[in-house]
Write a protein that holds these residues in place. Structure first.
Motif, short mmCIF file in Angstrom:
data_model
loop_
_atom_site.label_atom_id
_atom_site.label_comp_id
_atom_site.label_asym_id
_atom_site.label_seq_id
_atom_site.Cartn_x
_atom_site.Cartn_y
_atom_site.Cartn_z
N UNK A 159 0.83 -1.21 0.00
CA UNK A 159 0.00 0.00 0.00
C UNK A 159 0.87 1.26 0.00
N UNK A 160 1.86 1.26 0.90
CA UNK A 160 2.72 2.45 1.01
C UNK A 160 3.53 2.65 -0.28
N UNK A 161 4.12 1.58 -0.78
CA UNK A 161 5.00 1.70 -1.96
C UNK A 161 4.23 2.08 -3.20
N UNK A 162 3.07 1.43 -3.38
CA UNK A 162 2.32 1.67 -4.62
C UNK A 162 1.62 3.03 -4.62
N UNK A 163 0.92 3.32 -3.50
CA UNK A 163 0.11 4.55 -3.53
C UNK A 163 0.95 5.80 -3.27
N UNK A 164 1.99 5.70 -2.44
CA UNK A 164 2.76 6.93 -2.16
C UNK A 164 3.90 7.16 -3.12
N UNK A 165 4.54 6.06 -3.58
CA UNK A 165 5.73 6.24 -4.42
C UNK A 165 5.54 5.75 -5.85
N UNK B 283 9.35 0.00 3.89
CA UNK B 283 9.30 0.76 2.63
C UNK B 283 10.06 2.09 2.78
N UNK B 284 9.96 2.69 3.96
CA UNK B 284 10.73 3.92 4.18
C UNK B 284 12.23 3.63 4.13
N UNK B 285 12.62 2.46 4.63
CA UNK B 285 14.05 2.08 4.58
C UNK B 285 14.50 1.88 3.13
N UNK B 286 13.63 1.25 2.31
CA UNK B 286 13.97 1.09 0.88
C UNK B 286 14.10 2.48 0.23
N UNK B 287 13.16 3.34 0.53
CA UNK B 287 13.19 4.71 -0.03
C UNK B 287 14.51 5.41 0.32
N UNK B 288 14.97 5.19 1.57
CA UNK B 288 16.21 5.86 2.03
C UNK B 288 17.47 5.11 1.61
N UNK B 289 17.31 3.97 0.95
CA UNK B 289 18.49 3.17 0.56
C UNK B 289 19.18 2.55 1.76
N UNK B 290 18.42 2.30 2.83
CA UNK B 290 19.01 1.73 4.06
C UNK B 290 19.08 0.21 3.95
N UNK B 291 19.88 -0.28 3.01
CA UNK B 291 19.94 -1.73 2.78
C UNK B 291 20.87 -2.39 3.79
N UNK B 292 20.64 -3.71 3.98
CA UNK B 292 21.40 -4.44 4.99
C UNK B 292 20.88 -4.15 6.38
N UNK B 293 19.71 -3.48 6.45
CA UNK B 293 19.12 -3.12 7.75
C UNK B 293 17.82 -3.90 7.98
N UNK B 294 17.45 -4.03 9.23
CA UNK B 294 16.17 -4.63 9.59
C UNK B 294 15.39 -3.60 10.39
N UNK B 295 14.08 -3.55 10.18
CA UNK B 295 13.28 -2.67 11.04
C UNK B 295 13.04 -3.40 12.36
N UNK B 296 12.94 -2.65 13.44
CA UNK B 296 12.87 -3.28 14.76
C UNK B 296 12.07 -2.38 15.70
N UNK B 297 11.64 -2.96 16.82
CA UNK B 297 10.94 -2.17 17.84
C UNK B 297 11.91 -1.90 18.99
N UNK B 298 12.04 -0.64 19.36
CA UNK B 298 12.91 -0.28 20.47
C UNK B 298 12.23 0.81 21.29
N UNK B 299 11.97 0.53 22.56
CA UNK B 299 11.29 1.47 23.45
C UNK B 299 10.03 2.03 22.80
N UNK B 300 9.30 1.16 22.13
CA UNK B 300 8.01 1.55 21.55
C UNK B 300 8.11 2.21 20.18
N UNK B 301 9.33 2.54 19.74
CA UNK B 301 9.49 3.19 18.44
C UNK B 301 10.09 2.22 17.43
N UNK B 302 9.81 2.48 16.15
CA UNK B 302 10.40 1.65 15.11
C UNK B 302 11.76 2.25 14.73
#
Ligand code: F6P
Length: 343
Positions: free
Chosen positions: A24-30, A295-314
């Motif tokens: 949804x994010x990738x198709x509709x926003x980008x 999708x935000x990580x792909x947009x930023x070119x943050x490859x080799x990264x994983x999204x994670x939860x830390x203190x309630x934030x992504x």
């Protein structure tokens, strides 16, 4: 931009919620296009894809499982398998890959990323044993299913004055056992992190029942190990990541308890019931947040990264950090909270 998406390893409630959010994010926003790879790394190795767009994701938010299918295929354990990955990505004109998985799937992602493949990881496992994230989606659902089962076992255990052994999933870590055991009022919780002494467990249960008619619930993680070492396994079959198929420790424990205490003891092995069906609201929200962040990580070119939860934030963490070592149960939670109610 063309983005490939795959789900690997054991399935998990919330996978479809991630896929939906990513698309949804990738198709509709980008205005990006998506390609779904079938059955985890198998689809990449064998170049098997399916159409993936907003339309294909309608109605999948509350559905368990994964519309992409999953498998425990390891490209590195197949002859030439790893070299087929870049070849498929090129053939499909893929600019980036979103890999949704646990330690095995993301372990492969981490290696491929070191070899130059553009990958972002999303953590999933009902076991909650993945490092570098506070929690994985699917865990909350599995704990709720196990707790509901324990609640039901209480009433039948009380009626018959029996011991009920409940075996839950948890190969390397006893998160489900500890959480469901605390929530369900277990008299004993056996986890992989703490070898158990069956004599001591049986003695505590014997004394508990001496005090009156007490139904006892004993929660056992499938990876729990008796103090004398050997771990009960249902078979010697191993998957492509070398994991033995577990299951059977619950029966072993129940047999020992009955023999040592003389109390009637029954076993329930929850098995894959814990992985099936609709995700809880918490898991749907977490999975959706992870999908958007991927999708935000792909947009930023943050490859080799994983999204994670830390203190309630992504947040974003290196894939290598996530797969370095399993995240085991906090000893304080087990020894200070759960163990207060043992016996
Ligand atoms: O995905 C993790 C897990 O659910 C473990 O808790 C369990 O040991 C394993 O998967 C079971 O795998 P399979 O679905 O291959 O039997």
């Amino acid at each position: 931009m063309r983005v490939g998406v795959l789900t690997g390893g054991g399935d998990c409630p919330g996978l479809n919620a991630v896929i939906r959010a990513v698309v949804r994010k990738g198709e509709t926003q980008y205005g990006w296009r998506f390609v779904g790879f079938r059955d985890g790394w198998r689809g990449v190795v064998e170049n098997e894809t399916m159409a993936l767009n907003v339309e294909a994701c309608r109605g999948i938010l509350p559905r368990g499982g994964t519309i992409l299918g999953t498998s425990r295929t390891n490209p590195y354990s197949r002859d030439g398998g790893a070299t087929t990955v870049p070849a498929t990505l090129q053939a499909q004109s893929i600019d980036a890959l979103v890999a949704i998985g646990g330690e095995d799937t993301l372990g492969v992602a981490s290696r491929l990323s070191n070899e130059g493949v553009k990958i972002v990881g999303v953590p999933k496992t009902i076991d909650n044993d993945l490092g570098a994230t506070e929690v994985t989606f699917g865990f909350h659902t599995a704990v709720q299913i196990a707790t509901d089962a324990i609640d039901r076992l209480h009433t039948t255990a009380e009626s018959h004055d029996r011991v009920m052994v409940v075996e839950v999933m948890g190969r390397h870590a006893g998160w489900i056992a500890t959480y469901a055991g605390i929530a369900g009022g277990a008299a004993e919780i056996l986890v992989p992190e703490e070898e158990f002494d069956i004599a001591a467990v049986s003695e505590r249960l014997r004394r508990r029942h001496e005090r009156g008619r007490f139904a006892s619930i004993v929660v056992v993680a499938e990876g729990a190990r008796p103090a004398d070492g050997s771990m009960a396994v249902a078979s010697e079959e191993v998957d492509q990541f070398g994991h033995i198929r577990l299951g059977g420790i619950g029966n072993l424990v129940a047999g020992e308890i009955e023999k040592r205490t003389g109390f009637e003891t029954r076993v329930t092995i929850l098995g894959h019931v814990q992985r099936g069906g609709t995700p809880t609201a918490y898991d749907r929200v977490l999975a959706t947040r992870f999908g958007i962040a991927a999708i935000e990580a792909v947009r930023d070119g943050a490859f080799g990264q994983m999204v994670a939860l830390s203190a309630g934030s992504i947040v974003r963490v290196p894939l290598a950090d996530a797969v370095r070592a399993p995240k085991t149960v906090d000893p304080g939670l087990y020894n200070d909270v759960a163990a207060t109610f043992f016996g």
